[in-house]
Design a protein around this motif. Structure first.
Motif, short mmCIF file in Angstrom:
data_model
loop_
_atom_site.label_atom_id
_atom_site.label_comp_id
_atom_site.label_asym_id
_atom_site.label_seq_id
_atom_site.Cartn_x
_atom_site.Cartn_y
_atom_site.Cartn_z
N LEU A 197 0.83 -1.19 0.00
CA LEU A 197 0.00 0.00 0.00
C LEU A 197 0.87 1.25 0.00
O LEU A 197 1.96 1.26 0.57
N THR A 198 0.38 2.30 -0.64
CA THR A 198 1.07 3.59 -0.60
C THR A 198 0.96 4.18 0.80
O THR A 198 0.26 3.66 1.67
N ALA A 199 1.66 5.29 1.01
CA ALA A 199 1.54 6.00 2.28
C ALA A 199 0.08 6.34 2.55
O ALA A 199 -0.44 6.15 3.67
N LEU A 200 -0.61 6.83 1.54
CA LEU A 200 -2.02 7.16 1.69
C LEU A 200 -2.84 5.93 2.03
O LEU A 200 -3.70 5.96 2.93
N GLY A 201 -2.60 4.83 1.33
CA GLY A 201 -3.33 3.60 1.61
C GLY A 201 -3.11 3.09 3.01
O GLY A 201 -4.03 2.59 3.67
N ASN A 202 -1.88 3.20 3.51
CA ASN A 202 -1.58 2.77 4.87
C ASN A 202 -2.34 3.60 5.91
O ASN A 202 -2.79 3.06 6.92
N VAL A 203 -2.46 4.89 5.67
CA VAL A 203 -3.16 5.75 6.61
C VAL A 203 -4.68 5.55 6.52
O VAL A 203 -5.39 5.64 7.53
N MET A 204 -5.16 5.24 5.35
CA MET A 204 -6.61 5.06 5.16
C MET A 204 -7.14 3.75 5.72
O MET A 204 -8.32 3.66 6.11
N THR B 43 -11.12 2.71 6.83
CA THR B 43 -12.06 1.98 5.98
C THR B 43 -12.37 0.59 6.50
O THR B 43 -13.52 0.13 6.40
N GLU B 44 -11.37 -0.10 7.09
CA GLU B 44 -11.57 -1.48 7.49
C GLU B 44 -12.10 -1.63 8.91
O GLU B 44 -12.83 -2.58 9.20
N VAL B 45 -11.74 -0.73 9.81
CA VAL B 45 -12.17 -0.84 11.22
C VAL B 45 -13.33 0.10 11.51
O VAL B 45 -14.35 -0.31 12.06
N ARG B 46 -13.19 1.36 11.13
CA ARG B 46 -14.27 2.32 11.41
C ARG B 46 -15.34 2.34 10.33
O ARG B 46 -16.37 2.97 10.49
N ARG B 47 -15.08 1.67 9.21
CA ARG B 47 -16.04 1.61 8.10
C ARG B 47 -16.36 3.00 7.56
O ARG B 47 -17.49 3.28 7.13
N THR B 48 -15.36 3.87 7.55
CA THR B 48 -15.52 5.20 6.98
C THR B 48 -15.60 5.09 5.46
O THR B 48 -14.81 4.36 4.86
N PRO B 49 -16.53 5.79 4.82
CA PRO B 49 -16.57 5.76 3.35
C PRO B 49 -15.23 6.15 2.75
O PRO B 49 -14.52 7.02 3.29
N GLU B 50 -14.89 5.54 1.63
CA GLU B 50 -13.55 5.70 1.07
C GLU B 50 -13.21 7.15 0.75
O GLU B 50 -12.09 7.60 1.01
N ALA C 227 -12.50 8.88 4.00
CA ALA C 227 -11.25 8.37 4.56
C ALA C 227 -10.04 8.96 3.82
O ALA C 227 -9.02 9.29 4.44
N ARG C 228 -10.17 9.08 2.51
CA ARG C 228 -9.06 9.63 1.72
C ARG C 228 -8.79 11.08 2.12
O ARG C 228 -7.63 11.47 2.29
N THR C 229 -9.83 11.86 2.31
CA THR C 229 -9.67 13.27 2.70
C THR C 229 -9.00 13.37 4.07
O THR C 229 -8.08 14.18 4.28
N ILE C 230 -9.46 12.56 5.01
CA ILE C 230 -8.87 12.56 6.37
C ILE C 230 -7.40 12.17 6.31
O ILE C 230 -6.55 12.81 6.93
N ALA C 231 -7.10 11.12 5.55
CA ALA C 231 -5.72 10.64 5.46
C ALA C 231 -4.81 11.65 4.78
O ALA C 231 -3.67 11.88 5.22
N ALA D 70 -1.93 6.04 12.96
CA ALA D 70 -2.51 5.93 14.30
C ALA D 70 -3.39 7.13 14.63
O ALA D 70 -4.48 6.99 15.20
N LEU D 71 -2.97 8.33 14.25
CA LEU D 71 -3.67 9.54 14.65
C LEU D 71 -5.03 9.70 13.97
O LEU D 71 -5.95 10.29 14.56
N VAL D 72 -5.19 9.21 12.74
CA VAL D 72 -6.48 9.40 12.06
C VAL D 72 -7.60 8.65 12.77
O VAL D 72 -8.78 8.97 12.56
N MET D 73 -7.26 7.69 13.62
CA MET D 73 -8.27 6.96 14.38
C MET D 73 -8.75 7.74 15.61
O MET D 73 -9.63 7.30 16.32
N LYS D 74 -8.12 8.90 15.86
CA LYS D 74 -8.43 9.76 17.00
C LYS D 74 -8.35 8.99 18.32
O LYS D 74 -9.31 8.93 19.10
N PRO D 75 -7.19 8.42 18.61
CA PRO D 75 -7.04 7.65 19.85
C PRO D 75 -7.03 8.55 21.07
O PRO D 75 -6.70 9.74 20.99
#
Length: 250
Positions: A136-143, A147-154, A157-161, A194-199
């Motif tokens: 996965l690219t850097a973007l894919g790794n952050v997304m 997408t897989e755990v929080r089920r955020t629309p792609e 998720a792309r904008t957040i990442a 890690a941060l995009v998940m808002k831990p």
């Protein structure tokens, strides 16, 4: 491996790393009790007991550095806090709530992996060896967590990442694969992931030990900015300067 460029660093133009609502929440009111707590934690491998009744807690906004010789159980403790290792005794609590097992039960009642994955979203983990997906690219790794755990629309998720990669100084590297990034860049991708998940708390397992000396600073600057913004952090580190200089470190 990519050669780091001057523009690859976190800059003042990035403003802040965390979202404004996250920063406001971190600074809201007086913290009561511990955000994350280990209570009499034991972990053994065969006859070797690595953790022997470890207890400690961290309050909101604190940065705690864990120092010690190799093999003393520092990484094992972080993996237990992140629910990546089962306990042989004791408890992990988040804001007073027991994690990893059903309330009132023992280790044999460890929660199934899908439930553990949801609980882990409150605990960000940054590993010594980055642990990025090489395909996965850097973007894919952050997304992927979005997408897989929080089920955020792609699209969301792309904008957040993309925003988070910009904040850690890697917006122009978002389409690069891990093999095309320097070690410092890979570690900043891992932090962004890690941060995009808002831990509620971030755990760092010797995040600079695998880096060439000239790349250490770019990762420490991100961590120092997170500490200034109020992120609760537990850091296993050999960087004594970071441990001494970080705000709220204990």
């Amino acid at each position: 491996m990519a050669t780091p460029r001057r523009g690859d660093q976190l800059t003042e133009q990035a403003g802040h790393i965390l979202d404004a609502d996250v920063i406001a929440e971190l600074h809201a009111g007086t913290p009561r009790g511990d955000v994350l707590e280990a209570v009499d934690v034991h972990r053994r491998y065969g006859s070797h007991e690595v953790l022997r009744g470890v207890s400690f807690g961290i309050q909101r906004g604190q940065v705690k550095a864990i120092l010690g010789p190799s093999g003393s159980g520092k990484s094992t403790l972080l993996r237990c806090l992140a629910l990546l290792e089962p306990l042989d005794g004791g408890e992990i609590r988040m804001e007073g709530r027991r994690l990893g097992v059903r309330d009132g039960n023992t280790r044999e009642a460890r929660l199934p992996e899908p439930v553990l994955a949801r609980q882990r979203t409150d605990i960000g983990m940054v590993f010594q060896r980055f642990n990025l997906f090489p395909h996965l690219t850097a973007l894919g790794n952050v997304m992927i967590g979005l997408t897989e755990v929080r089920r955020t629309p792609e699209r969301e998720a792309r904008t957040i990442a993309e925003t988070m990669l910009e904040r850690v100084g890697l917006g122009h590297r978002r389409e690069f694969f891990p093999s095309e990034l320097s070690g410092g860049q890979q570690q900043r991708v891992a932090i962004a992931r890690a941060l995009v998940m808002k831990p509620k708390v971030m755990l760092f397992d010797e995040p600079t030990s695998a880096l060439d000396p000239e790349l250490v600073g770019e990762v420490l600057r991100v961590m120092e900015e997170l500490a200034r913004e109020g992120m609760t952090m537990v850091v296993v580190t050999h960087e004594i300067g970071f441990a001494r200089a970080s705000p709220a470190v204990s």
